[in-house]
Design an enzyme around this catalytic site. Sequence first.
Site, PDB file in Angstrom:
ATOM      1  N   PHE A 105      -8.708   2.967   4.012  1.00 34.59           N
ATOM      2  CA  PHE A 105      -8.374   3.484   5.480  1.00 34.59           C
ATOM      3  C   PHE A 105      -9.101   4.941   5.633  1.00 34.59           C
ATOM      4  O   PHE A 105      -9.267   5.288   6.705  1.00 34.59           O
ATOM      5  CB  PHE A 105      -6.875   3.562   6.126  1.00 34.59           C
ATOM      6  CG  PHE A 105      -6.176   4.372   5.415  1.00 34.59           C
ATOM      7  CD1 PHE A 105      -6.067   5.715   5.640  1.00 34.59           C
ATOM      8  CD2 PHE A 105      -5.235   3.795   4.527  1.00 34.59           C
ATOM      9  CE1 PHE A 105      -5.063   6.356   5.021  1.00 34.59           C
ATOM     10  CE2 PHE A 105      -4.223   4.836   3.752  1.00 34.59           C
ATOM     11  CZ  PHE A 105      -4.200   5.947   4.045  1.00 34.59           C
ATOM     12  N   ARG A 106      -9.042   5.528   4.416  1.00 33.93           N
ATOM     13  CA  ARG A 106      -9.664   7.030   4.451  1.00 33.93           C
ATOM     14  C   ARG A 106     -11.154   6.847   4.638  1.00 33.93           C
ATOM     15  O   ARG A 106     -11.726   7.932   4.978  1.00 33.93           O
ATOM     16  CB  ARG A 106      -9.447   7.781   3.459  1.00 33.93           C
ATOM     17  CG  ARG A 106      -7.728   8.110   3.326  1.00 33.93           C
ATOM     18  CD  ARG A 106      -7.538   8.795   1.901  1.00 33.93           C
ATOM     19  NE  ARG A 106      -6.079   8.688   1.645  1.00 33.93           N
ATOM     20  CZ  ARG A 106      -5.441   7.728   0.867  1.00 33.93           C
ATOM     21  NH1 ARG A 106      -6.358   6.664   0.412  1.00 33.93           N
ATOM     22  NH2 ARG A 106      -4.243   7.731   0.757  1.00 33.93           N
ATOM     23  N   GLN A 152       0.646   2.170  -3.851  1.00 33.74           N
ATOM     24  CA  GLN A 152       0.377   2.856  -3.047  1.00 33.74           C
ATOM     25  C   GLN A 152      -0.097   2.159  -1.760  1.00 33.74           C
ATOM     26  O   GLN A 152      -0.263   2.753  -0.760  1.00 33.74           O
ATOM     27  CB  GLN A 152      -0.700   4.115  -3.468  1.00 33.74           C
ATOM     28  CG  GLN A 152      -0.013   4.928  -4.373  1.00 33.74           C
ATOM     29  CD  GLN A 152      -1.347   5.881  -5.001  1.00 33.74           C
ATOM     30  OE1 GLN A 152      -2.153   5.384  -5.822  1.00 33.74           O
ATOM     31  NE2 GLN A 152      -1.403   6.862  -4.312  1.00 33.74           N
ATOM     32  N   ASP A 159      -0.072  -3.474   2.031  1.00 31.35           N
ATOM     33  CA  ASP A 159      -0.496  -4.627   2.656  1.00 31.35           C
ATOM     34  C   ASP A 159       0.385  -5.906   2.227  1.00 31.35           C
ATOM     35  O   ASP A 159       0.261  -7.031   2.679  1.00 31.35           O
ATOM     36  CB  ASP A 159      -2.024  -4.878   2.241  1.00 31.35           C
ATOM     37  CG  ASP A 159      -2.204  -4.800   0.704  1.00 31.35           C
ATOM     38  OD1 ASP A 159      -1.399  -5.061   0.103  1.00 31.35           O
ATOM     39  OD2 ASP A 159      -3.165  -4.039   0.595  1.00 31.35           O
ATOM     40  N   HIS A 177       4.295   3.926  -0.187  1.00 34.40           N
ATOM     41  CA  HIS A 177       3.964   4.223   0.909  1.00 34.40           C
ATOM     42  C   HIS A 177       4.339   3.496   1.854  1.00 34.40           C
ATOM     43  O   HIS A 177       4.044   3.275   3.355  1.00 34.40           O
ATOM     44  CB  HIS A 177       2.405   4.328   1.001  1.00 34.40           C
ATOM     45  CG  HIS A 177       1.962   5.474   0.183  1.00 34.40           C
ATOM     46  ND1 HIS A 177       0.593   5.596  -0.139  1.00 34.40           N
ATOM     47  CD2 HIS A 177       2.564   6.649  -0.250  1.00 34.40           C
ATOM     48  CE1 HIS A 177       0.453   6.853  -0.896  1.00 34.40           C
ATOM     49  NE2 HIS A 177       1.631   7.254  -1.038  1.00 34.40           N
ATOM     50  N   CYS A 199      10.369  -2.984  21.590  1.00 32.92           N
ATOM     51  CA  CYS A 199      11.291  -3.678  21.298  1.00 32.92           C
ATOM     52  C   CYS A 199      11.847  -4.319  22.423  1.00 32.92           C
ATOM     53  O   CYS A 199      11.636  -3.866  23.505  1.00 32.92           O
ATOM     54  CB  CYS A 199      12.478  -2.590  20.437  1.00 32.92           C
ATOM     55  SG  CYS A 199      13.990  -3.473  20.229  1.00 32.92           S
ATOM     56  N   ASN A 243     -10.323   2.074 -13.750  1.00 29.96           N
ATOM     57  CA  ASN A 243     -11.088   2.482 -12.403  1.00 29.96           C
ATOM     58  C   ASN A 243     -12.441   2.211 -12.176  1.00 29.96           C
ATOM     59  O   ASN A 243     -13.201   2.143 -13.167  1.00 29.96           O
ATOM     60  CB  ASN A 243     -10.740   3.871 -11.979  1.00 29.96           C
ATOM     61  CG  ASN A 243     -10.474   4.262 -10.540  1.00 29.96           C
ATOM     62  OD1 ASN A 243      -9.993   3.421  -9.849  1.00 29.96           O
ATOM     63  ND2 ASN A 243     -11.123   5.387 -10.291  1.00 29.96           N
TER      64      ASN A 243
HETATM   65 ZN    ZN Z   1      15.357  -1.432  19.947  1.00 28.89          ZN
END
Ligand code: ZN
Length: 239
Positions: free
Chosen positions: A34-35, A102, A105, A120, A149, A212
């Site tokens: 995402f970075r 990290q 998903d 995370h 909610c 890596n």
């Molecule tokens: Zn609520």
Amino acid sequence: MEAVEQLKQWIKESENIVFFGGAGVSTESGIPDFRSQDGLYHQQYDYPPEQILSHTFFMKKPEEFFRFYHNKMIAADAKPNKAHLALAKLEWEGKLKAVITQNIDGLHQDAGSREVLELHGSVRRNHCMRCGKFYGLETIQAQAGVPRCSCGGMIKPDVVLYEEGLDMDTLNKAVAYISQADVLIVGGTSLTVYPAAGLVDYYRGKKLVLINRDATPLDGSADLVINGKIGEVLSQACG
Ligand SMILES: [Zn+2]
């Protein structure tokens, strides 16, 4: 001995392997980091990802946060790749004790891994900020804009935002697994994101493996460095 063969040997001999992974594990499932900001990014967003994903931003501009979140953070169609599957297999064989990740998903669980420590958090857990009611990912996906909610409160993903601390229980478990590990395999992370990156310092063994694509700051202190695709390397080494 070729590096992958050395890893294969260590895996074969060990019953206390711990894996610590980063974004590179998920990119092979088609989930972009995402970075990363592609060419369209600045046309679509007025702020850098690090700012959008901060607690302050979430509280001040939830509409903008969730626009980014829906587009960039949720990859509902993603499937586990060879790396996820190889690690799940190692756990079933009794060789791997835990996956520390990290990523948010949930793909390790999809592959069958059971002991997964999500440093995370996860897009699959969400709670109402007012009444605490739990919601799965489907609720977030089903609601455009800011998810609400049934009580009217805003639903917040259990994802650790910038300015927020990591969950101490998860962190302590990760430290325990790493400090007791025989083989520590670190993969798909540039090891630059703290405090998660500092976890590697707790390892006391002599079989620190770094897998890596590119060089990392820890390459010099690793016992084995493999530059390659994590899915291919792990499936070869576990085959
Ligand atoms: Zn609520």
